[in-house]
Design a protein around this motif. Sequence first.
Motif, PDB file in Angstrom:
ATOM      1  N   ARG A  20     122.686 -51.815 131.418  1.00 17.03           N
ATOM      2  CA  ARG A  20     123.965 -51.206 131.806  1.00 17.03           C
ATOM      3  C   ARG A  20     123.741 -49.910 132.588  1.00 17.03           C
ATOM      4  O   ARG A  20     124.406 -49.662 133.599  1.00 17.03           O
ATOM      5  N   VAL A  21     122.823 -49.086 132.103  1.00 18.02           N
ATOM      6  CA  VAL A  21     122.527 -47.829 132.784  1.00 18.02           C
ATOM      7  C   VAL A  21     121.968 -48.097 134.175  1.00 18.02           C
ATOM      8  O   VAL A  21     122.336 -47.435 135.154  1.00 18.02           O
ATOM      9  N   LEU A  22     121.072 -49.075 134.273  1.00 19.44           N
ATOM     10  CA  LEU A  22     120.501 -49.434 135.566  1.00 19.44           C
ATOM     11  C   LEU A  22     121.586 -49.910 136.523  1.00 19.44           C
ATOM     12  O   LEU A  22     121.608 -49.519 137.702  1.00 19.44           O
ATOM     13  N   GLY A  23     122.504 -50.744 136.034  1.00 19.27           N
ATOM     14  CA  GLY A  23     123.590 -51.203 136.877  1.00 19.27           C
ATOM     15  C   GLY A  23     124.475 -50.063 137.348  1.00 19.27           C
ATOM     16  O   GLY A  23     124.873 -50.005 138.516  1.00 19.27           O
ATOM     17  N   ALA A  24     124.777 -49.136 136.440  1.00 19.96           N
ATOM     18  CA  ALA A  24     125.600 -47.986 136.812  1.00 19.96           C
ATOM     19  C   ALA A  24     124.880 -47.104 137.821  1.00 19.96           C
ATOM     20  O   ALA A  24     125.502 -46.573 138.745  1.00 19.96           O
ATOM     21  N   LEU A  25     123.571 -46.937 137.665  1.00 20.68           N
ATOM     22  CA  LEU A  25     122.797 -46.139 138.607  1.00 20.68           C
ATOM     23  C   LEU A  25     122.824 -46.752 139.999  1.00 20.68           C
ATOM     24  O   LEU A  25     122.791 -46.040 141.008  1.00 20.68           O
ATOM     25  N   ARG A  26     122.907 -48.074 140.039  1.00 22.21           N
ATOM     26  CA  ARG A  26     122.948 -48.785 141.328  1.00 22.21           C
ATOM     27  C   ARG A  26     124.369 -48.978 141.844  1.00 22.21           C
ATOM     28  O   ARG A  26     124.588 -49.645 142.843  1.00 22.21           O
ATOM     29  N   THR A  31     133.987 -47.782 134.100  1.00 18.58           N
ATOM     30  CA  THR A  31     133.992 -46.434 133.561  1.00 18.58           C
ATOM     31  C   THR A  31     133.579 -46.442 132.100  1.00 18.58           C
ATOM     32  O   THR A  31     133.567 -47.487 131.447  1.00 18.58           O
ATOM     33  N   ALA A  32     133.233 -45.273 131.597  1.00 21.54           N
ATOM     34  CA  ALA A  32     132.874 -45.092 130.186  1.00 21.54           C
ATOM     35  C   ALA A  32     131.834 -46.122 129.751  1.00 21.54           C
ATOM     36  O   ALA A  32     132.004 -46.841 128.766  1.00 21.54           O
ATOM     37  N   LEU A  33     130.718 -46.178 130.484  1.00 18.10           N
ATOM     38  CA  LEU A  33     129.718 -47.221 130.234  1.00 18.10           C
ATOM     39  C   LEU A  33     129.088 -47.105 128.848  1.00 18.10           C
ATOM     40  O   LEU A  33     128.724 -48.101 128.236  1.00 18.10           O
ATOM     41  N   VAL A  34     128.931 -45.869 128.331  1.00 18.87           N
ATOM     42  CA  VAL A  34     128.309 -45.688 127.028  1.00 18.87           C
ATOM     43  C   VAL A  34     129.233 -46.180 125.921  1.00 18.87           C
ATOM     44  O   VAL A  34     128.822 -46.939 125.035  1.00 18.87           O
ATOM     45  N   ALA A  35     130.477 -45.751 125.953  1.00 22.97           N
ATOM     46  CA  ALA A  35     131.440 -46.180 124.941  1.00 22.97           C
ATOM     47  C   ALA A  35     131.658 -47.690 124.999  1.00 22.97           C
ATOM     48  O   ALA A  35     131.792 -48.359 123.970  1.00 22.97           O
ATOM     49  N   GLU A  36     131.672 -48.233 126.214  1.00 24.89           N
ATOM     50  CA  GLU A  36     131.856 -49.679 126.369  1.00 24.89           C
ATOM     51  C   GLU A  36     130.708 -50.443 125.720  1.00 24.89           C
ATOM     52  O   GLU A  36     130.916 -51.502 125.118  1.00 24.89           O
ATOM     53  N   THR A  58     120.120 -42.342 129.545  1.00 27.51           N
ATOM     54  CA  THR A  58     121.506 -42.805 129.635  1.00 27.51           C
ATOM     55  C   THR A  58     122.312 -41.925 130.576  1.00 27.51           C
ATOM     56  O   THR A  58     123.328 -42.355 131.124  1.00 27.51           O
ATOM     57  N   PHE A  59     121.870 -40.696 130.785  1.00 26.60           N
ATOM     58  CA  PHE A  59     122.591 -39.773 131.665  1.00 26.60           C
ATOM     59  C   PHE A  59     122.200 -39.933 133.135  1.00 26.60           C
ATOM     60  O   PHE A  59     122.770 -39.256 133.997  1.00 26.60           O
TER      61      PHE A  59
END
Length: 318
Positions: A20-26, A31-36, A58-59
């Motif tokens: 998830r973090v990798l996808g968000a970085l790309r 939104t709210a990827l951690v809570a999700e 994660t950040f």
Amino acid sequence: MSPDRSQTAYAESAADLARRVLGALRGAGGTALVAEHVERADDPKAALAALRVVGADTFAPFLLGDSVFHPQDAAAFATSFTIFPPPVTSPTPPPAGPAEPWVVAWRDWAMAELLGRFTAPEGPAPAGSAAAGLAELTGIDTAEVTGVRAPQPQGAPLLADDRLRAAYGAGGPRAREAVRVPEGSYAADRLHATDAGYTADAPASATEAAGLDWQRWSVRMGQLSPLALPGLDGPVHRAARGAPLALARGASRALLRRDHPTAARIVRWLALLGSDGVPLPLELPPLIEHLELLGGGGPRIALDLAIARRLLALEPSA
């Protein structure tokens, strides 16, 4: 749940969070990827444990990408620290104490430090409703979650000849002659003849007690790779800035041994140094591409390499 099943669930959740973090970085994801990640998990407690495993990485989408940090994310992080609290006091650094809890304490510190910055008064703060929702999911009362504290550990991984380098970097033929700098040592290398936060008159107990050869030192630095992010600084970062050659040798050795995870973690440090303008003894882009091809494609290695690319302002690989 059996201990083996629990460990498997934690590992699977950590891998899912890394993806998830990798996808968000790309640039993917919402939104709210951690809570999700926590809210959609079959086992919310394992999902919260995954936050501590992936840690400060994660950040990365917030530090190096365009993702926006949300109050729900802050509540998830805070709940993770509540359910899995760090030690109140910092573990004794090696060699006086065991290395593993000390490494974990440094990683916890990095995560708490970044969380504190993203939840500063001028930024988003944890929302009570979000914390309440997480409490309902986990079955644990998080109403008292108001902040996260993880003390900064003492010390940093120390090369065996750091004292020599410190004296050499202080300048002057007398200092160099006094310590009899060995030919080929890090102290004699021009890449390391700089002030890395050590002083020539540092007490022997501080410079010799935890001295590691470059092989073990680079592996230890790899274990601390979640600290290799912009916005963090401390003794571990000063140690990295003082020994780019040791890091380069460590990355090369890990690559030759086909220890691709360790190589990717050490490359993170080299990329951070390169982004700060520190001269490096090797070219990182070909090394990153090689690891991307042969590293096995796991989410943790992919995340390490994606962070390295962002630090060096390289275009993402196809």
